[in-house]
Write an enzyme that holds these catalytic residues in place. Structure first.
Site, mmCIF file in Angstrom:
data_model
loop_
_atom_site.group_PDB
_atom_site.id
_atom_site.type_symbol
_atom_site.label_atom_id
_atom_site.label_comp_id
_atom_site.label_asym_id
_atom_site.label_seq_id
_atom_site.Cartn_x
_atom_site.Cartn_y
_atom_site.Cartn_z
ATOM 1 N N TYR A 90 18.970 32.808 79.551
ATOM 2 C CA TYR A 90 17.695 32.843 78.826
ATOM 3 C C TYR A 90 17.870 31.996 77.568
ATOM 4 O O TYR A 90 18.498 32.418 76.600
ATOM 5 C CB TYR A 90 17.320 34.280 78.496
ATOM 6 C CG TYR A 90 15.944 34.463 77.863
ATOM 7 C CD1 TYR A 90 15.049 33.401 77.709
ATOM 8 C CD2 TYR A 90 15.542 35.709 77.405
ATOM 9 C CE1 TYR A 90 13.809 33.581 77.136
ATOM 10 C CE2 TYR A 90 14.291 35.904 76.828
ATOM 11 C CZ TYR A 90 13.439 34.832 76.692
ATOM 12 O OH TYR A 90 12.205 35.001 76.109
ATOM 13 N N LYS B 266 16.092 30.230 82.201
ATOM 14 C CA LYS B 266 14.728 30.375 81.713
ATOM 15 C C LYS B 266 14.632 29.498 80.484
ATOM 16 O O LYS B 266 15.220 29.797 79.436
ATOM 17 C CB LYS B 266 14.399 31.833 81.386
ATOM 18 C CG LYS B 266 12.978 32.021 80.835
ATOM 19 C CD LYS B 266 12.690 33.475 80.475
ATOM 20 C CE LYS B 266 11.287 33.602 79.874
ATOM 21 N NZ LYS B 266 10.965 34.993 79.488
#
Length: 267
Positions: A121, A149
């Site tokens: 992330y 992400k």
């Protein structure tokens, strides 16, 4: 191309988790063709107790049809996903700013003992740590790191570099909902998109067909949904539509001042 929805945590009038409602939201999301993400930022995971985290993970694991990603940032949290999630969404170390070499070593260490594959992330507005395309390729080369992400707040030069020559067997997911269409056009695998709580099927359709008129409409929707700290407006819209019992969020977040105004965001 896939859409995953990082699910909110609905609260009742006593600020307790409304587990039955969470089950319903999860089922509606799956029926619309999207996958589930548990215990992400949108879930207000930092404000949940350890017992609440376990309960949410167990519930969503039971209803995910095998397509559950779950937030996990520590070795203990990663171990808790064994048999419950297919992958972990793991934050780049926040606040410390260890540098790219430190980030790579951090993920190498976590991946060595994680029972599930990991999705990085990358959200430098929250972590304070930038990553170049080269650093992301180094992360992609770690056994057990399967994607990222990407949420830098821009379609930037490193994203263009990364998607121009993407690593093998490594998915790049849009993490800034408003940039979904351009990232799909460049070859992103899909998105982990809080906005897809609203008009989930439309986001799934955009990922499949990339229709420009739909892309523009959903970008406008995402802009409104992120006009206040996430998930304040998402919850206000869901409550206005009668899908969750309250628009409540836990501190340090504050609820939208007039949540009924957001009912028009839903069809």
């Amino acid at each position: 191309m896939t859409i995953h929805v990082p699910l909110i945590t609905p609260f009742d009038a006593d600020n307790e988790i409304a587990y039955r409602v969470l089950t319903q939201v999860a089922q509606e999301t799956l029926l619309a063709g999207a996958g589930l993400v548990a215990l992400g930022t949108t879930a207000e995971a930092a404000s949940l107790s350890a017992a609440e985290r376990r309960n949410v993970l167990d519930l969503l694991s039971d209803h995910s049809e095998g397509d559950l990603i779950a937030g996990a940032d520590t070795p203990d949290q990663l171990r808790s996903l064994n048999g419950k999630a297919r992958a972990a969404l793991t934050l780049v170390p926040p606040f410390i700013r260890p540098g790219e070499d430190g980030v790579v070593e951090h993920f190498r260490t976590l991946a060595a003992s994680s029972p599930v594959p990991m999705i990085v992330y990358h959200v430098p507005q929250r972590t304070g740590q930038a990553l170049s395309a080269d650093a992301i390729r180094r992360l992609a080369a770690i056994d057990g790191v399967i994607g990222i992400k990407y949420a830098t707040g821009a379609v930037d030069a490193d994203l263009v570099d990364l998607l121009a020559d993407p690593p093998d067997d490594f998915d790049v997911f849009c993490g800034d909902d408003i940039f979904l269409a351009p990232m799909l056009a460049m070859g992103a695998a899909g998105a982990i998109a809080a906005s897809a709580h609203i008009e989930t099927a439309a986001f799934v359709d955009l990922a499949a067909h990339r229709e420009p008129t739909l892309a523009r409409r959903l970008a406008r929707l995402s802009k409104v949904l992120f006009s206040q700290p996430n998930p304040i407006v998402v919850k206000a819209a869901l409550h206005a539509a009668g899908r969750i019992p309250t628009p409540g969020v836990r501190p340090p977040l504050l609820p939208a001042a007039a949540p009924s105004l957001y009912g028009s965001l839903l069809e």
